[in-house]
Design a protein around this motif. Structure first.
Motif, PDB file in Angstrom:
ATOM      1  N   SER A 165      -0.339  -3.692   1.074  1.00 48.80           N
ATOM      2  CA  SER A 165       0.379  -2.583   0.427  1.00 48.80           C
ATOM      3  C   SER A 165       1.332  -1.829   1.346  1.00 48.80           C
ATOM      4  N   ALA A 166       1.045  -1.737   2.634  1.00 46.23           N
ATOM      5  CA  ALA A 166       1.986  -1.031   3.518  1.00 46.23           C
ATOM      6  C   ALA A 166       3.311  -1.784   3.644  1.00 46.23           C
TER       7      ALA A 166
ATOM      8  N   GLU B 274      15.171  -6.363  -2.349  1.00 44.83           N
ATOM      9  CA  GLU B 274      13.746  -6.406  -2.032  1.00 44.83           C
ATOM     10  C   GLU B 274      13.524  -6.503  -0.523  1.00 44.83           C
ATOM     11  N   SER B 275      14.329  -7.330   0.171  1.00 49.20           N
ATOM     12  CA  SER B 275      14.212  -7.417   1.631  1.00 49.20           C
ATOM     13  C   SER B 275      14.456  -6.058   2.284  1.00 49.20           C
ATOM     14  N   VAL B 276      15.440  -5.338   1.767  1.00 47.63           N
ATOM     15  CA  VAL B 276      15.749  -4.026   2.348  1.00 47.63           C
ATOM     16  C   VAL B 276      14.565  -3.070   2.178  1.00 47.63           C
ATOM     17  N   ARG B 277      13.962  -3.123   1.003  1.00 47.91           N
ATOM     18  CA  ARG B 277      12.768  -2.287   0.757  1.00 47.91           C
ATOM     19  C   ARG B 277      11.641  -2.645   1.723  1.00 47.91           C
ATOM     20  N   ILE B 278      11.403  -3.937   1.881  1.00 50.90           N
ATOM     21  CA  ILE B 278      10.323  -4.372   2.765  1.00 50.90           C
ATOM     22  C   ILE B 278      10.654  -4.016   4.222  1.00 50.90           C
TER      23      ILE B 278
ATOM     24  N   ALA C 204      12.268  -1.482   5.368  1.00 55.64           N
ATOM     25  CA  ALA C 204      11.984  -0.067   5.636  1.00 55.64           C
ATOM     26  C   ALA C 204      10.477   0.148   5.839  1.00 55.64           C
ATOM     27  N   LYS C 205       9.684  -0.505   5.004  1.00 51.24           N
ATOM     28  CA  LYS C 205       8.227  -0.372   5.136  1.00 51.24           C
ATOM     29  C   LYS C 205       7.738  -1.003   6.432  1.00 51.24           C
ATOM     30  N   MET C 206       8.378  -2.112   6.795  1.00 47.30           N
ATOM     31  CA  MET C 206       7.985  -2.814   8.010  1.00 47.30           C
ATOM     32  C   MET C 206       8.247  -1.947   9.246  1.00 47.30           C
TER      33      MET C 206
END
Ligand code: PLP
Length: 237
Positions: free
Chosen positions: A231-232, A7-11, A13-15
């Motif tokens: 959401s971003a 989940e951190s990795v997903r966030i 990338a979005k960050m």
């Protein structure tokens, strides 16, 4: 440190994408990136999402429901700052003061007086005077709460008279619209109101909390100092 969770990795990338958007918006309006703070809006997301965000260094959280935030905050062990960005009913005022480091949605004199009394009685985590923002419905949107632009002066005067509260600035939510000019107008109006109130009342109102996933560029152009992004960072709710 243990490796980042999925989940951190997903966030993360979005960050990275979000930071690129923020940097471009600051560059276009000739502002320094350090002037714009990012709040992570974690409403509806579980505690695990907050913990995944903490691992990436995020420390400022926005929640729009008092009870949901109180429950989550009691489970998180790290030392973030939490702020209320949803409407506050009088019967939740005490829990809100105990849960949040700042309340952004002060929209009526009665609420100012109630919070002032409660903080005076020692209710509230953290600092006294307790920091607040005044929510203004700068887009005249019937679906949004907040004082009217015309009512903002009276609300500010009430807040300035409160012994145990400190007004740090203004907050708004732009109306939903396909037309980007609608949000832009709303944000410039809040900025102009802030400038006018600072002049007329001789006070500093440094915080302009405006801009979300879909309209953060317009908000930064208008002078936002704090964007509230859900959401971003975390995907659709
Ligand atoms: C949900 C919410 C946000 C974040 O919205 P996104 O479009 O997901 O970025 C920001 N501000 C307030 C007041 C909200 O309720």
């Amino acid at each position: 440190m243990s490796p980042l969770s999925a989940e951190s990795v997903r966030i993360q990338a979005k960050m990275a994408l979000l930071e690129t958007r923020m940097a471009a918006a600051c560059a276009r309006s000739g502002r320094s990136e350090s002037e714009v703070t990012l709040m992570a809006v974690t409403k509806t997301h579980p505690v695990g999402t907050v913990e995944a965000a903490e691992r990436l260094g995020l420390r400022l959280y926005g929640e729009n429901r008092v009870q949901e935030a109180a429950a989550k905050r009691s489970e998180v062990t790290t030392d973030g700052r939490w702020e209320l960005i949803g409407p506050l009913q009088s019967n939740k005022a005490k829990l809100a003061l105990e849960t949040f480091d700042r309340i952004q949605t002060i929209d009526r004199p009665k609420l100012v007086q109630l919070l002032d009394r409660l903080v005076g009685e020692g209710v509230a985590r953290g600092s006294s005077p307790y920091p607040i923002l005044l929510q203004v419905n700068a887009g005249d949107d019937p679906a949004k709460s907040g004082t009217t632009v015309e009512g903002a002066e009276a609300l500010l005067e009430c807040a300035l008279a409160a012994k145990y509260l400190r007004v740090e600035g203004l907050m708004t939510i732009a109306p939903l619209s396909e037309d980007p000019a609608v949000a832009e107008r709303c944000f410039f109006r809040l900025r102009a109101l802030r400038d006018r109130l600072e002049g007329s009342h001789g006070v500093a109102l440094p915080v302009l909390s405006m801009g979300m996933t879909d309209d953060l560029e317009a908000a930064i152009a208008a002078g936002s100092t704090l964007i509230r992004v859900g959401s971003a960072l975390f995907g659709q709710r």
